[in-house]
Design a protein around this motif. Structure first.
Motif, PDB file in Angstrom:
ATOM      1  N   LEU A 138       4.065  10.446  -6.659  1.00  0.00           N
ATOM      2  CA  LEU A 138       5.127  10.842  -7.577  1.00  0.00           C
ATOM      3  C   LEU A 138       4.584  11.097  -8.979  1.00  0.00           C
ATOM      4  O   LEU A 138       4.897  12.129  -9.609  1.00  0.00           O
ATOM      5  N   ILE A 139       3.764  10.190  -9.491  1.00  0.00           N
ATOM      6  CA  ILE A 139       3.204  10.361 -10.837  1.00  0.00           C
ATOM      7  C   ILE A 139       2.273  11.565 -10.883  1.00  0.00           C
ATOM      8  O   ILE A 139       2.295  12.361 -11.833  1.00  0.00           O
ATOM      9  N   ALA A 166       8.023  15.412  -3.753  1.00  0.00           N
ATOM     10  CA  ALA A 166       8.855  15.184  -2.568  1.00  0.00           C
ATOM     11  C   ALA A 166       8.228  14.142  -1.648  1.00  0.00           C
ATOM     12  O   ALA A 166       8.918  13.246  -1.129  1.00  0.00           O
ATOM     13  N   ALA A 167       6.910  14.220  -1.441  1.00  0.00           N
ATOM     14  CA  ALA A 167       6.229  13.241  -0.583  1.00  0.00           C
ATOM     15  C   ALA A 167       6.300  11.842  -1.185  1.00  0.00           C
ATOM     16  O   ALA A 167       6.513  10.852  -0.472  1.00  0.00           O
ATOM     17  N   GLY A 168       6.149  11.744  -2.502  1.00  0.00           N
ATOM     18  CA  GLY A 168       6.257  10.446  -3.156  1.00  0.00           C
ATOM     19  C   GLY A 168       7.642   9.846  -3.007  1.00  0.00           C
ATOM     20  O   GLY A 168       7.785   8.638  -2.742  1.00  0.00           O
ATOM     21  N   CYS A 169       8.671  10.667  -3.165  1.00  0.00           N
ATOM     22  CA  CYS A 169      10.048  10.171  -2.994  1.00  0.00           C
ATOM     23  C   CYS A 169      10.295   9.704  -1.557  1.00  0.00           C
ATOM     24  O   CYS A 169      10.927   8.669  -1.325  1.00  0.00           O
ATOM     25  N   THR A 213       0.825  -1.211   0.000  1.00  0.00           N
ATOM     26  CA  THR A 213       0.000   0.000   0.000  1.00  0.00           C
ATOM     27  C   THR A 213       0.858   1.259   0.000  1.00  0.00           C
ATOM     28  O   THR A 213       0.565   2.227  -0.720  1.00  0.00           O
ATOM     29  N   MET A 214       1.921   1.258   0.781  1.00  0.00           N
ATOM     30  CA  MET A 214       2.779   2.435   0.838  1.00  0.00           C
ATOM     31  C   MET A 214       3.503   2.655  -0.484  1.00  0.00           C
ATOM     32  O   MET A 214       3.660   3.798  -0.933  1.00  0.00           O
ATOM     33  N   PHE A 215       3.956   1.581  -1.124  1.00  0.00           N
ATOM     34  CA  PHE A 215       4.605   1.735  -2.427  1.00  0.00           C
ATOM     35  C   PHE A 215       3.625   2.269  -3.472  1.00  0.00           C
ATOM     36  O   PHE A 215       3.974   3.150  -4.275  1.00  0.00           O
ATOM     37  N   LEU A 216       2.404   1.753  -3.468  1.00  0.00           N
ATOM     38  CA  LEU A 216       1.397   2.264  -4.398  1.00  0.00           C
ATOM     39  C   LEU A 216       1.094   3.729  -4.121  1.00  0.00           C
ATOM     40  O   LEU A 216       0.978   4.543  -5.050  1.00  0.00           O
ATOM     41  N   PHE A 217       0.967   4.075  -2.856  1.00  0.00           N
ATOM     42  CA  PHE A 217       0.696   5.452  -2.475  1.00  0.00           C
ATOM     43  C   PHE A 217       1.845   6.371  -2.895  1.00  0.00           C
ATOM     44  O   PHE A 217       1.622   7.485  -3.405  1.00  0.00           O
ATOM     45  N   GLY A 218       3.075   5.904  -2.707  1.00  0.00           N
ATOM     46  CA  GLY A 218       4.230   6.705  -3.119  1.00  0.00           C
ATOM     47  C   GLY A 218       4.283   6.931  -4.615  1.00  0.00           C
ATOM     48  O   GLY A 218       4.547   8.051  -5.082  1.00  0.00           O
ATOM     49  N   GLY A 251       1.157  17.025 -12.583  1.00  0.00           N
ATOM     50  CA  GLY A 251       0.801  18.385 -12.200  1.00  0.00           C
ATOM     51  C   GLY A 251       1.862  19.400 -12.583  1.00  0.00           C
ATOM     52  O   GLY A 251       1.546  20.522 -13.002  1.00  0.00           O
ATOM     53  N   LEU A 252       3.138  19.021 -12.482  1.00  0.00           N
ATOM     54  CA  LEU A 252       4.213  19.929 -12.876  1.00  0.00           C
ATOM     55  C   LEU A 252       4.200  20.178 -14.382  1.00  0.00           C
ATOM     56  O   LEU A 252       4.404  21.325 -14.838  1.00  0.00           O
TER      57      LEU A 252
END
Length: 236
Positions: free
Chosen positions: A78-79, A109-112, A69-74, A84-85
């Protein structure tokens, strides 16, 4: 008069055939559409079975489910930040350009951070979930005691359950972070899968009932066409 009758009969047959062709084409199109819908709802039910199996496996291996779950959330953060950028760069003339850039940078940054430190991120997210349950339960309890409406008992039970769940999670934190997120995610997969199975099987059952009713309702158009042709022939 004798020569006119065969000609009139031929005209009636031609009219009958011309009217029956579109009806047969409509029936064929309806059958094809029903097959497509049946196949689509079948795939929906299969997807529900896969989600149910994934939820059951996650409930057995809660630690693996938490890390997954954490990897999917990260990766989602990130994507989403990268997309958005890119959108912010494409709309540079917009007034909210810098706000979009800041939000995208925070997401990246939060995804990383989540991808590099999944266990610490799970602890922080578990703490946030526990505080959310606790504060939500307290507000429900206070609201139930103040308002005392028709849903007083339900709000009271929901508030007490939220407070109890938040206290239990906080009492075992950070050890609870190993299984809380995975358990919630697995339960979500399980209930989503059950709802998809119910939707797919129910829709297939409804299509089956419609298919069974077709022959009884399909004989009427032919009879109407024959009666119309006979009426036209008698008028001639």
């Amino acid at each position: 008069m004798g020569a006119d009758r065969p000609e009139a009969q031929n005209q009636d047959k031609q009219r009958l055939q011309d009217r029956q062709k579109p009806e047969s084409q409509k029936r064929d199109q309806q059958k094809q559409e029903q097959r497509k819908l049946n196949r689509s709802f079948g795939l929906l039910a299969v997807l529900g079975v896969i989600l149910v199996l994934a939820g059951l496996v996650g409930l057995v291996y809660t630690g693996v489910a938490t890390l997954t779950t954490m990897f999917l959330f990260g990766w989602l953060l990130l994507i989403g930040g990268v997309v958005g950028l890119l959108q912010a760069v494409q709309s540079r003339g917009n007034n909210s350009f810098w706000l979009a850039v800041i939000v995208a940078a925070i997401n990246i940054a939060a995804g990383c951070v989540v991808l590099l430190r999944p266990e610490a991120s799970a602890e922080a997210l578990t703490m946030f979930a526990a505080l959310l349950f606790l504060t939500g339960g307290v507000f429900r309890l206070v609201g139930a005691l103040v308002v005392r409406g028709t849903t007083f008992g339900l709000m009271l039970v929901q508030g007490a359950f939220g407070v109890l769940l938040g206290v239990l999670i906080l009492a075992e934190w950070p050890g609870s972070s190993r299984y809380v997120i995975g358990t919630f995610f697995s339960l979500a997969l399980l209930f989503d899968g059950l709802s998809l199975i119910a939707l797919g099987m129910g829709a297939r059952r409804i299509l089956g009932l419609v298919r069974e009713d077709e022959p009884a309702g399909g004989s009427a158009p032919g009879a109407d066409v024959t009666g119309t042709a006979g009426q036209e022939r008698s008028n001639n």
